[in-house]
Structures are given as structure tokens and as C-alpha cells.
Design a protein around this motif. Structure first.
Motif, PDB file in Angstrom:
ATOM      1  N   SER A  22      26.319 -45.981 -48.825  1.00 26.12           N
ATOM      2  CA  SER A  22      25.807 -44.817 -49.551  1.00 26.12           C
ATOM      3  C   SER A  22      24.283 -44.835 -49.670  1.00 26.12           C
ATOM      4  O   SER A  22      23.661 -43.779 -49.644  1.00 26.12           O
ATOM      5  CB  SER A  22      26.453 -44.716 -50.931  1.00 26.12           C
ATOM      6  OG  SER A  22      26.165 -45.866 -51.702  1.00 26.12           O
ATOM      7  N   ASP A  23      23.667 -46.000 -49.786  1.00 26.97           N
ATOM      8  CA  ASP A  23      22.202 -46.059 -49.842  1.00 26.97           C
ATOM      9  C   ASP A  23      21.599 -45.441 -48.586  1.00 26.97           C
ATOM     10  O   ASP A  23      20.654 -44.653 -48.648  1.00 26.97           O
ATOM     11  CB  ASP A  23      21.709 -47.504 -49.958  1.00 26.97           C
ATOM     12  CG  ASP A  23      21.569 -47.973 -51.383  1.00 26.97           C
ATOM     13  OD1 ASP A  23      21.746 -47.141 -52.291  1.00 26.97           O
ATOM     14  OD2 ASP A  23      21.287 -49.162 -51.577  1.00 26.97           O
ATOM     15  N   GLU A  24      22.126 -45.826 -47.443  1.00 29.43           N
ATOM     16  CA  GLU A  24      21.633 -45.308 -46.170  1.00 29.43           C
ATOM     17  C   GLU A  24      21.832 -43.795 -46.090  1.00 29.43           C
ATOM     18  O   GLU A  24      20.937 -43.048 -45.716  1.00 29.43           O
ATOM     19  CB  GLU A  24      22.370 -46.013 -45.029  1.00 29.43           C
ATOM     20  CG  GLU A  24      21.779 -45.789 -43.667  1.00 29.43           C
ATOM     21  CD  GLU A  24      22.513 -46.615 -42.627  1.00 29.43           C
ATOM     22  OE1 GLU A  24      23.593 -46.176 -42.185  1.00 29.43           O
ATOM     23  OE2 GLU A  24      22.010 -47.680 -42.259  1.00 29.43           O
ATOM     24  N   GLY A  25      23.008 -43.331 -46.460  1.00 25.81           N
ATOM     25  CA  GLY A  25      23.318 -41.908 -46.398  1.00 25.81           C
ATOM     26  C   GLY A  25      22.469 -41.079 -47.335  1.00 25.81           C
ATOM     27  O   GLY A  25      21.851 -40.090 -46.929  1.00 25.81           O
ATOM     28  N   TYR A  26      22.415 -41.476 -48.599  1.00 24.23           N
ATOM     29  CA  TYR A  26      21.642 -40.695 -49.553  1.00 24.23           C
ATOM     30  C   TYR A  26      20.143 -40.819 -49.297  1.00 24.23           C
ATOM     31  O   TYR A  26      19.389 -39.880 -49.560  1.00 24.23           O
ATOM     32  CB  TYR A  26      22.007 -41.069 -50.985  1.00 24.23           C
ATOM     33  CG  TYR A  26      23.381 -40.551 -51.354  1.00 24.23           C
ATOM     34  CD1 TYR A  26      23.655 -39.183 -51.332  1.00 24.23           C
ATOM     35  CD2 TYR A  26      24.409 -41.415 -51.684  1.00 24.23           C
ATOM     36  CE1 TYR A  26      24.917 -38.693 -51.642  1.00 24.23           C
ATOM     37  CE2 TYR A  26      25.676 -40.938 -51.994  1.00 24.23           C
ATOM     38  CZ  TYR A  26      25.924 -39.573 -51.973  1.00 24.23           C
ATOM     39  OH  TYR A  26      27.164 -39.096 -52.268  1.00 24.23           O
ATOM     40  N   ALA A  67      21.086 -36.318 -33.795  1.00 28.26           N
ATOM     41  CA  ALA A  67      20.739 -37.220 -32.691  1.00 28.26           C
ATOM     42  C   ALA A  67      20.025 -38.441 -33.253  1.00 28.26           C
ATOM     43  O   ALA A  67      19.384 -38.369 -34.314  1.00 28.26           O
ATOM     44  CB  ALA A  67      19.826 -36.501 -31.701  1.00 28.26           C
ATOM     45  N   ASP A  68      20.128 -39.561 -32.569  1.00 32.41           N
ATOM     46  CA  ASP A  68      19.443 -40.770 -33.009  1.00 32.41           C
ATOM     47  C   ASP A  68      17.952 -40.518 -33.096  1.00 32.41           C
ATOM     48  O   ASP A  68      17.351 -39.923 -32.197  1.00 32.41           O
ATOM     49  CB  ASP A  68      19.695 -41.924 -32.051  1.00 32.41           C
ATOM     50  CG  ASP A  68      21.084 -42.507 -32.191  1.00 32.41           C
ATOM     51  OD1 ASP A  68      21.543 -43.161 -31.232  1.00 32.41           O
ATOM     52  OD2 ASP A  68      21.718 -42.327 -33.244  1.00 32.41           O
ATOM     53  N   GLY A  69      17.355 -40.985 -34.180  1.00 30.89           N
ATOM     54  CA  GLY A  69      15.914 -40.882 -34.363  1.00 30.89           C
ATOM     55  C   GLY A  69      15.211 -42.021 -33.652  1.00 30.89           C
ATOM     56  O   GLY A  69      15.832 -42.791 -32.907  1.00 30.89           O
ATOM     57  N   THR A  78      14.141 -46.559 -39.784  1.00 29.61           N
ATOM     58  CA  THR A  78      14.037 -46.385 -41.227  1.00 29.61           C
ATOM     59  C   THR A  78      15.160 -45.453 -41.669  1.00 29.61           C
ATOM     60  O   THR A  78      15.689 -44.677 -40.870  1.00 29.61           O
ATOM     61  CB  THR A  78      12.690 -45.763 -41.640  1.00 29.61           C
ATOM     62  OG1 THR A  78      12.616 -44.438 -41.121  1.00 29.61           O
ATOM     63  CG2 THR A  78      11.521 -46.588 -41.127  1.00 29.61           C
ATOM     64  N   MET A  79      15.523 -45.514 -42.937  1.00 21.23           N
ATOM     65  CA  MET A  79      16.587 -44.634 -43.430  1.00 21.23           C
ATOM     66  C   MET A  79      16.228 -43.170 -43.216  1.00 21.23           C
ATOM     67  O   MET A  79      17.060 -42.370 -42.830  1.00 21.23           O
ATOM     68  CB  MET A  79      16.875 -44.903 -44.908  1.00 21.23           C
ATOM     69  CG  MET A  79      17.741 -46.121 -45.135  1.00 21.23           C
ATOM     70  SD  MET A  79      18.374 -46.204 -46.815  1.00 21.23           S
ATOM     71  CE  MET A  79      17.072 -47.079 -47.633  1.00 21.23           C
ATOM     72  N   ALA A  80      14.981 -42.804 -43.451  1.00 18.37           N
ATOM     73  CA  ALA A  80      14.563 -41.410 -43.361  1.00 18.37           C
ATOM     74  C   ALA A  80      14.574 -40.873 -41.937  1.00 18.37           C
ATOM     75  O   ALA A  80      14.705 -39.670 -41.724  1.00 18.37           O
ATOM     76  CB  ALA A  80      13.174 -41.242 -43.961  1.00 18.37           C
ATOM     77  N   THR A  81      14.447 -41.754 -40.942  1.00 17.71           N
ATOM     78  CA  THR A  81      14.368 -41.289 -39.555  1.00 17.71           C
ATOM     79  C   THR A  81      15.559 -41.729 -38.711  1.00 17.71           C
ATOM     80  O   THR A  81      15.495 -41.677 -37.481  1.00 17.71           O
ATOM     81  CB  THR A  81      13.063 -41.777 -38.889  1.00 17.71           C
ATOM     82  OG1 THR A  81      13.066 -43.212 -38.853  1.00 17.71           O
ATOM     83  CG2 THR A  81      11.839 -41.272 -39.621  1.00 17.71           C
ATOM     84  N   GLN A  82      16.627 -42.154 -39.347  1.00 14.88           N
ATOM     85  CA  GLN A  82      17.792 -42.622 -38.598  1.00 14.88           C
ATOM     86  C   GLN A  82      18.302 -41.556 -37.639  1.00 14.88           C
ATOM     87  O   GLN A  82      18.663 -41.846 -36.513  1.00 14.88           O
ATOM     88  CB  GLN A  82      18.907 -43.034 -39.545  1.00 14.88           C
ATOM     89  CG  GLN A  82      20.151 -43.526 -38.827  1.00 14.88           C
ATOM     90  CD  GLN A  82      21.213 -44.030 -39.782  1.00 14.88           C
ATOM     91  OE1 GLN A  82      21.049 -44.006 -40.990  1.00 14.88           O
ATOM     92  NE2 GLN A  82      22.310 -44.484 -39.236  1.00 14.88           N
ATOM     93  N   TYR A  83      18.354 -40.310 -38.091  1.00  9.40           N
ATOM     94  CA  TYR A  83      18.794 -39.198 -37.255  1.00  9.40           C
ATOM     95  C   TYR A  83      17.761 -38.086 -37.279  1.00  9.40           C
ATOM     96  O   TYR A  83      16.967 -37.985 -38.215  1.00  9.40           O
ATOM     97  CB  TYR A  83      20.122 -38.613 -37.766  1.00  9.40           C
ATOM     98  CG  TYR A  83      21.267 -39.580 -37.769  1.00  9.40           C
ATOM     99  CD1 TYR A  83      21.765 -40.118 -36.585  1.00  9.40           C
ATOM    100  CD2 TYR A  83      21.877 -39.954 -38.957  1.00  9.40           C
ATOM    101  CE1 TYR A  83      22.822 -41.002 -36.588  1.00  9.40           C
ATOM    102  CE2 TYR A  83      22.938 -40.838 -38.971  1.00  9.40           C
ATOM    103  CZ  TYR A  83      23.407 -41.361 -37.782  1.00  9.40           C
ATOM    104  OH  TYR A  83      24.467 -42.235 -37.785  1.00  9.40           O
ATOM    105  N   VAL A  84      17.804 -37.245 -36.267  1.00  9.44           N
ATOM    106  CA  VAL A  84      17.039 -36.007 -36.223  1.00  9.44           C
ATOM    107  C   VAL A  84      18.072 -34.892 -36.192  1.00  9.44           C
ATOM    108  O   VAL A  84      18.916 -34.839 -35.301  1.00  9.44           O
ATOM    109  CB  VAL A  84      16.148 -35.942 -34.963  1.00  9.44           C
ATOM    110  CG1 VAL A  84      15.429 -34.603 -34.884  1.00  9.44           C
ATOM    111  CG2 VAL A  84      15.159 -37.094 -34.948  1.00  9.44           C
TER     112      VAL A  84
END
Length: 133
Positions: A22-26, A67-69, A78-84
Motif C-alpha cells: 500500500s505504501d508503494e501504491g498510495y 507503462a513502466d517509468g 522511485t515510487m512517484a515514477t514507477q509508472y507513466v
């Protein structure tokens, strides 16, 4: 993209969790969804009308639109850039009537071939279903 698209979005989603915890998701949602027009209904208290991609992630599926960041050579992110998110659209900034120069550009998806230069396509983005993007 509307909440009504959920069935089609679920059918094309990958059957794997988008986040490991949940940390990663939120953390990712706070960085990417907090100013997106698709999450405005949720911020206004209309939870059922929010972004269907978040609902997919919360039920353990990864939306195709994520898509993968950027990754380091070791595969770290980083958590904020994990996906685009291909569907992310900034809300209008205070004082703007429509999203404009305050909006970040539409991301380039990996493997996507550009038919026209992006500059020629710059301009207002319609968030209507079937509208230009």
C-alpha cells in the motif's frame, strides 16, 4: 475514459498486482493522481465516479495504460515514477478556464511510433470520451 469503461479496461489489464504494497501504491497515486482530471470526482466526494484505473490497481490488476517509468541500470525506480499513465491529464490551474500551459505534456509510451511531430499536435486537450488527446 469514464468510470463506465471499467469492463473494457479490466479485460485488457494484466493479471498482476500494480504495486507490491500500500505504501508503494498510495505514494504513486499521491504523486500522479492528486491533480488529474479523472480523479476530480473522487476529490469532490463522488467515489464511484473516479478513475477506473485506480480501481483496477486496488483489486490487484495492472492497467495497460500504466507503462513502466524510468529505471536505473539496476532496475530501481522511485515510487512517484514507477509508472507513466497514458490517461493522466492535469486539471486547469487556478485562473485558467481550461488546462493549458500549466499542464505537463502527454507522455510518450515505450514502443509508440509518432506519426506526426508532437509540437504540431500541441493544444487544448479534450477529456471527453472519443475526444482528441
Amino acid at each position: 475514459m469514464t468510470p463506465d469503461d471499467y469492463g473494457a479496461l479490466e479485460a485488457e489489464a494484466t493479471d498482476e498486482p500494480a504495486f507490491s504494497n500500500s505504501d508503494e501504491g498510495y505514494g504513486w497515486m499521491d504523486a500522479n493522481c492528486a491533480s488529474c482530471v479523472h480523479e476530480r470526482p473522487t476529490r469532490e466526494g463522488r467515489d464511484g465516479d473516479g478513475c477506473p484505473l485506480i480501481l483496477l490497481a486496488l483489486v490487484g490488476r495492472r492497467p495497460r495504460q500504466w507503462a513502466d517509468g524510468p529505471r536505473t541500470p539496476d532496475g530501481l525506480y522511485t515510487m512517484a515514477t514507477q509508472y507513466v499513465c497514458a490517461e493522466r491529464r492535469e486539471e486547469a490551474a487556478p485562473g485558467e478556464t481550461e488546462p493549458g500551459t500549466a499542464r505537463r505534456p502527454i507522455p510518450e509510451m515505450a514502443g509508440q511510433v509518432a506519426l506526426l511531430p508532437r509540437e504540431a499536435c500541441a493544444g487544448p486537450v479534450s477529456n471527453a470520451v472519443g475526444g482528441a488527446s
